[in-house]
Scaffold this active site. Structure first.
Site, PDB file in Angstrom:
ATOM      1  N   ALA A   1      -5.839  -9.191  -8.389  1.00 34.46           N
ATOM      2  CA  ALA A   1      -4.640  -9.208  -9.236  1.00 34.46           C
ATOM      3  C   ALA A   1      -4.513 -10.473 -10.096  1.00 34.46           C
ATOM      4  O   ALA A   1      -4.190 -10.375 -11.285  1.00 34.46           O
ATOM      5  CB  ALA A   1      -3.405  -9.051  -8.354  1.00 34.46           C
TER       6      ALA A   1
ATOM      7  N   ASP B   1       7.069 -12.373   1.506  1.00 31.41           N
ATOM      8  CA  ASP B   1       6.694 -13.775   1.316  1.00 31.41           C
ATOM      9  C   ASP B   1       7.532 -14.542   0.300  1.00 31.41           C
ATOM     10  O   ASP B   1       7.391 -15.771   0.176  1.00 31.41           O
ATOM     11  CB  ASP B   1       5.196 -13.875   0.947  1.00 31.41           C
ATOM     12  CG  ASP B   1       4.808 -13.033  -0.271  1.00 31.41           C
ATOM     13  OD1 ASP B   1       5.638 -12.846  -1.177  1.00 31.41           O
ATOM     14  OD2 ASP B   1       3.645 -12.576  -0.317  1.00 31.41           O
TER      15      ASP B   1
ATOM     16  N   HIS C   1      10.645  -4.260   2.176  1.00 31.08           N
ATOM     17  CA  HIS C   1      10.457  -4.434   3.622  1.00 31.08           C
ATOM     18  C   HIS C   1      11.124  -5.711   4.131  1.00 31.08           C
ATOM     19  O   HIS C   1      10.693  -6.281   5.133  1.00 31.08           O
ATOM     20  CB  HIS C   1       8.960  -4.414   3.966  1.00 31.08           C
ATOM     21  CG  HIS C   1       8.355  -3.042   3.837  1.00 31.08           C
ATOM     22  ND1 HIS C   1       7.014  -2.828   3.642  1.00 31.08           N
ATOM     23  CD2 HIS C   1       8.924  -1.812   3.855  1.00 31.08           C
ATOM     24  CE1 HIS C   1       6.785  -1.514   3.551  1.00 31.08           C
ATOM     25  NE2 HIS C   1       7.925  -0.887   3.670  1.00 31.08           N
TER      26      HIS C   1
ATOM     27  N   THR D   1      -1.434  -2.734  -3.643  1.00 29.47           N
ATOM     28  CA  THR D   1      -0.938  -1.975  -2.482  1.00 29.47           C
ATOM     29  C   THR D   1      -1.880  -0.819  -2.173  1.00 29.47           C
ATOM     30  O   THR D   1      -2.400  -0.181  -3.088  1.00 29.47           O
ATOM     31  CB  THR D   1       0.508  -1.441  -2.683  1.00 29.47           C
ATOM     32  OG1 THR D   1       0.870  -0.649  -1.541  1.00 29.47           O
ATOM     33  CG2 THR D   1       0.680  -0.623  -3.946  1.00 29.47           C
TER      34      THR D   1
HETATM   35  P1  OAD Z   1      -2.244  -3.192   2.589  1.00 31.58           P
HETATM   36  O1  OAD Z   1      -2.810  -4.282   3.420  1.00 31.58           O
HETATM   37  O2  OAD Z   1      -2.130  -1.834   3.164  1.00 31.58           O
HETATM   38  O3  OAD Z   1      -3.119  -3.040   1.277  1.00 31.58           O
HETATM   39  C1  OAD Z   1      -3.507  -4.154   0.518  1.00 31.58           C
HETATM   40  C2  OAD Z   1      -4.074  -3.666  -0.779  1.00 31.58           C
HETATM   41  O4  OAD Z   1      -4.397  -4.796  -1.562  1.00 31.58           O
HETATM   42  C3  OAD Z   1      -5.382  -2.867  -0.622  1.00 31.58           C
HETATM   43  O5  OAD Z   1      -5.309  -1.697  -1.418  1.00 31.58           O
HETATM   44  C4  OAD Z   1      -6.450  -3.814  -1.139  1.00 31.58           C
HETATM   45  O6  OAD Z   1      -7.527  -3.136  -1.781  1.00 31.58           O
HETATM   46  C5  OAD Z   1      -5.653  -4.623  -2.137  1.00 31.58           C
HETATM   47  N1  OAD Z   1      -6.172  -5.979  -2.416  1.00 31.58           N
HETATM   48  C6  OAD Z   1      -6.930  -6.794  -1.648  1.00 31.58           C
HETATM   49  N2  OAD Z   1      -7.169  -7.958  -2.281  1.00 31.58           N
HETATM   50  C7  OAD Z   1      -6.538  -7.884  -3.482  1.00 31.58           C
HETATM   51  C8  OAD Z   1      -6.399  -8.761  -4.593  1.00 31.58           C
HETATM   52  N3  OAD Z   1      -6.949  -9.979  -4.614  1.00 31.58           N
HETATM   53  N4  OAD Z   1      -5.680  -8.329  -5.658  1.00 31.58           N
HETATM   54  C9  OAD Z   1      -5.106  -7.100  -5.659  1.00 31.58           C
HETATM   55  N5  OAD Z   1      -5.196  -6.234  -4.647  1.00 31.58           N
HETATM   56  C10 OAD Z   1      -5.913  -6.616  -3.569  1.00 31.58           C
HETATM   57  O7  OAD Z   1      -0.848  -3.741   2.032  1.00 31.58           O
HETATM   58  P2  OAD Z   1       0.436  -2.939   1.565  1.00 31.58           P
HETATM   59  O8  OAD Z   1       0.077  -1.771   0.730  1.00 31.58           O
HETATM   60  O9  OAD Z   1       1.368  -3.937   1.009  1.00 31.58           O
HETATM   61  O10 OAD Z   1       4.705  -2.870   6.226  1.00 31.58           O
HETATM   62  O11 OAD Z   1       0.988  -2.435   2.954  1.00 31.58           O
HETATM   63  C11 OAD Z   1       2.182  -1.750   2.989  1.00 31.58           C
HETATM   64  C12 OAD Z   1       2.916  -2.079   4.247  1.00 31.58           C
HETATM   65  O12 OAD Z   1       2.074  -1.869   5.381  1.00 31.58           O
HETATM   66  C13 OAD Z   1       3.318  -3.523   4.405  1.00 31.58           C
HETATM   67  O13 OAD Z   1       4.480  -3.850   3.691  1.00 31.58           O
HETATM   68  C14 OAD Z   1       3.524  -3.634   5.872  1.00 31.58           C
HETATM   69  C15 OAD Z   1       2.251  -2.966   6.303  1.00 31.58           C
HETATM   70  O14 OAD Z   1       2.151  -2.517   7.573  1.00 31.58           O
HETATM   71  C16 OAD Z   1       5.496  -3.248   7.224  1.00 31.58           C
HETATM   72  O15 OAD Z   1       5.300  -4.265   7.850  1.00 31.58           O
HETATM   73  C17 OAD Z   1       6.644  -2.320   7.477  1.00 31.58           C
END
Ligand code: OAD
Length: 247
Positions: A233, A105, A120, A189
């Site tokens: 966050a 983003d 990514h 994450t």
């Molecule tokens: P996820 O969607 O897997 O995880 C999001 C994380 O953010 C979770 O652990 C939630 O608990 C947390 N979360 C939710 N709201 C939040 C907030 N307000 N503040 C802090 N944390 C919060 O996202 P990623 O770990 O980024 O890859 O996913 C990794 C990858 O999976 C992405 O980059 C994408 C996806 O498929 C590709 O597209 C290759």
């Protein structure tokens, strides 16, 4: 939570080199949905059908229509929140901060972070599958899908689809950043997608302290993470930055 934010502020103040591994959760308070969990994109869309490179190559019109167009519209409206701004502000304290983000983003750069590794890739730029010409996202016409290059080739965003490799340069820089930091902040994450999820292990094995910020527990919590600050966050960062101002 407040005493952990105070502790995190003290760790930030003491660290020379700081790394941040960020994921979709850091941008939730900027209005961008995460992938997993409640309200996540993969709750309603199957990633293998819409986010795999084979799916894109087979039917780019479908992937642009169902996933990419809507995501681009959400990203176009999003602005950095207190967590993105906080990470950028830590640099102003004279710290070296390297941000490894899984997000596409651009909000870390918009907040002013100077060293961002886009693990990514990015949605800010698109490339022609035929001639490799690049187009900034702002120039894309999405009335007719898929968007095309002036040569007629199909455009793809320069993000990493499932089934694609992370570029060796990105992997190398991320590993170096994890190896060299004294402190790693793991923010928003799920820590489930490799190889990004390996970075906290690399940092920990090299002696860094790992602080995790997330409303929910992850596979790192209580294991690789030295401590876990539970909450959204932006809210947590407001408290940490206020503590940093006091210390
Ligand atoms: P996820 O969607 O897997 O995880 C999001 C994380 O953010 C979770 O652990 C939630 O608990 C947390 N979360 C939710 N709201 C939040 C907030 N307000 N503040 C802090 N944390 C919060 O996202 P990623 O770990 O980024 O890859 O996913 C990794 C990858 O999976 C992405 O980059 C994408 C996806 O498929 C590709 O597209 C290759």
């Amino acid at each position: 939570m407040n005493h952990l934010c105070r502790k995190a502020a003290a760790e930030i103040k003491a660290a020379g080199r700081i790394a941040a591994l960020t994921g979709a959760g850091i941008s939730v308070e900027s209005g961008i949905p995460p992938f997993r969990g409640k309200g996540g994109l993969w709750e309603t869309l199957d990633p293998m059908t819409y986010a795999h490179i084979d799916a894109f190559m087979k039917d780019p019109e479908k992937v642009w229509r169902v996933l990419l167009k809507g995501l681009k519209e959400v990203l176009d409206r999003a602005v950095p929140n207190a967590a993105h701004r906080g990470l950028a502000a830590i640099e102003q304290l004279g710290k070296k901060v390297c941000v490894i983000t899984q997000n596409v983003d651009g909000l870390h750069q918009a907040a002013g972070s100077s060293d961002v590794i886009e693990f990514h890739g990015t949605f800010a730029s698109n490339q022609c599958l035929a001639c490799s010409r690049r187009y900034p996202s702002g120039q894309l016409e999405l009335d007719v899908l898929p968007p095309r290059c002036s040569c007629g080739g199909i455009l793809r965003p320069e993000c990493v689809f499932f089934g694609e490799m992370i570029s060796p340069d990105v992997l190398d820089r991320s590993r170096r950043c994890a190896l060299q930091c004294d402190l790693m902040l793991v923010i928003g994450t799920s820590a489930t997608v490799q190889p990004a999820a390996a970075m906290p292990f690399i940092a920990k094995n090299a002696g860094a302290t790992i602080i995790e910020i997330n409303p929910d527990r992850t596979p790192l919590t209580g294991d690789t993470s030295d401590y876990f600050i539970q909450g959204p966050a932006a809210e947590i960062f407001r408290t940490i930055m206020a503590e940093l101002g006091r210390q």
